[in-house]
Scaffold this active site. Structure first.
Site, PDB file in Angstrom:
ATOM      1  N   ASP A 146      32.192  69.821  61.547  1.00 11.20           N
ATOM      2  CA  ASP A 146      31.000  70.546  61.087  1.00 11.20           C
ATOM      3  C   ASP A 146      31.315  71.385  59.855  1.00 11.20           C
ATOM      4  O   ASP A 146      32.228  72.207  59.867  1.00 11.20           O
ATOM      5  CB  ASP A 146      30.497  71.450  62.213  1.00 11.20           C
ATOM      6  CG  ASP A 146      30.047  70.658  63.423  1.00 11.20           C
ATOM      7  OD1 ASP A 146      28.996  70.018  63.344  1.00 11.20           O
ATOM      8  OD2 ASP A 146      30.767  70.668  64.439  1.00 11.20           O
ATOM      9  N   ALA A 191      33.654  71.291  68.667  1.00 12.80           N
ATOM     10  CA  ALA A 191      32.422  70.836  69.312  1.00 12.80           C
ATOM     11  C   ALA A 191      32.714  69.897  70.470  1.00 12.80           C
ATOM     12  O   ALA A 191      33.833  69.409  70.643  1.00 12.80           O
ATOM     13  CB  ALA A 191      31.536  70.136  68.284  1.00 12.80           C
ATOM     14  N   ASP A 192      31.673  69.637  71.274  1.00 13.21           N
ATOM     15  CA  ASP A 192      31.807  68.670  72.349  1.00 13.21           C
ATOM     16  C   ASP A 192      31.906  67.260  71.771  1.00 13.21           C
ATOM     17  O   ASP A 192      31.404  66.971  70.678  1.00 13.21           O
ATOM     18  CB  ASP A 192      30.626  68.769  73.313  1.00 13.21           C
ATOM     19  CG  ASP A 192      29.284  68.608  72.632  1.00 13.21           C
ATOM     20  OD1 ASP A 192      28.739  67.490  72.647  1.00 13.21           O
ATOM     21  OD2 ASP A 192      28.781  69.603  72.071  1.00 13.21           O
ATOM     22  N   ASP A 250      38.449  69.154  60.272  1.00  9.91           N
ATOM     23  CA  ASP A 250      37.352  69.700  61.056  1.00  9.91           C
ATOM     24  C   ASP A 250      36.142  68.793  60.806  1.00  9.91           C
ATOM     25  O   ASP A 250      36.160  67.961  59.886  1.00  9.91           O
ATOM     26  CB  ASP A 250      37.075  71.130  60.616  1.00  9.91           C
ATOM     27  CG  ASP A 250      35.921  71.755  61.367  1.00  9.91           C
ATOM     28  OD1 ASP A 250      35.792  71.515  62.578  1.00  9.91           O
ATOM     29  OD2 ASP A 250      35.130  72.487  60.735  1.00  9.91           O
TER      30      ASP A 250
END
Length: 223
Positions: free
Chosen positions: A11, A112-113, A9
């Site tokens: 963030d 996320a983008d 991941d």
């Protein structure tokens, strides 16, 4: 080797972005009349795609979330990340160690983008080590807790997802990794309500938890 690849991941695992992003979001929610605390902001929004939470925002503010509002959030968020973002302590060394050990068979799989993911990796100097292996949940049919982004990352690396280990820090992310069939390790640094307690991640399906990136490489190899 105990696994064929390591999927990260972004963030909260590689970059300390959640406080920055959540502060921008709470500022914009206050503009709409929702006086939301930092702790509640983390509880409600961290680990979830903002586009999946528009109903919560509309319920508390009466404001119908538009594409323009989300675009403005992303603009403010990106500006703040460029200014203030720092890596998670020990994450850069851990990634470099694991990338060498696994001969580049690593990937980032984030909800996320893509622009945000790539901006953050470049900001902390991890863009080259993950070059060509960045996967966004915004580009799959379903974002976390669905497994789609981890399945995409495994396919991109040409491996069976059951032979991958996933590094996550939220219950939704853990659920996504488990649903993909991977072994999931939960990152739980101490003294931070920005991260979940070990019991929460274990309850979501994590095989083990750890509190320092300095031990991640050895933990993976211990399987």
């Amino acid at each position: 080797m105990p696994f064929d690849a390591v999927l990260f991941d972004c963030d909260g695992v590689l970059v300390d972005s959640e406080r920055i992003t959540n502060a921008v979001l709470r500022s914009m929610l206050r503009e709409l009349g929702w006086e939301i605390s930092e702790e509640e902001g983390f509880r409600r929004f961290v680990g979830r795609a903002l586009t999946d939470e528009v109903g919560v925002i509309e319920e508390h503010t009466g404001f119908v979330v538009t594409d323009a509002w989300i675009a403005e959030f992303r603009r403010r968020r990106n500006d703040a990340l460029v200014t203030d973002l720092q890596p998670i302590p020990g994450a850069i060394d851990a990634v470099q160690q694991i990338a060498k050990l696994y001969e580049g068979r690593i990937a980032v799989a984030s909800g996320a983008d893509r622009h945000k993911i790539e901006l953050q990796l470049a900001k902390v100097g991890l863009d080259e080590v993950f070059a060509g292996q960045v996967y966004s949940g915004m580009e799959t049919a379903f974002s976390k807790p669905a497994p789609d982004v981890y399945l995409a990352a495994a396919a991109g690396l040409g491996i069976d997802p059951a032979r991958a280990v996933v590094v996550e820090d939220t219950p939704t992310g853990v659920q996504a990794g488990v649903a993909a069939g991977a072994v999931v390790l939960g990152y739980c640094p101490p003294d931070s309500f920005a991260h979940h307690e070990p019991a929460v991640l274990l309850g979501a399906g994590a095989t083990r938890t750890f509190s320092s990136m300095a031990v991640l490489g050895d933990l993976i190899q211990s399987f």
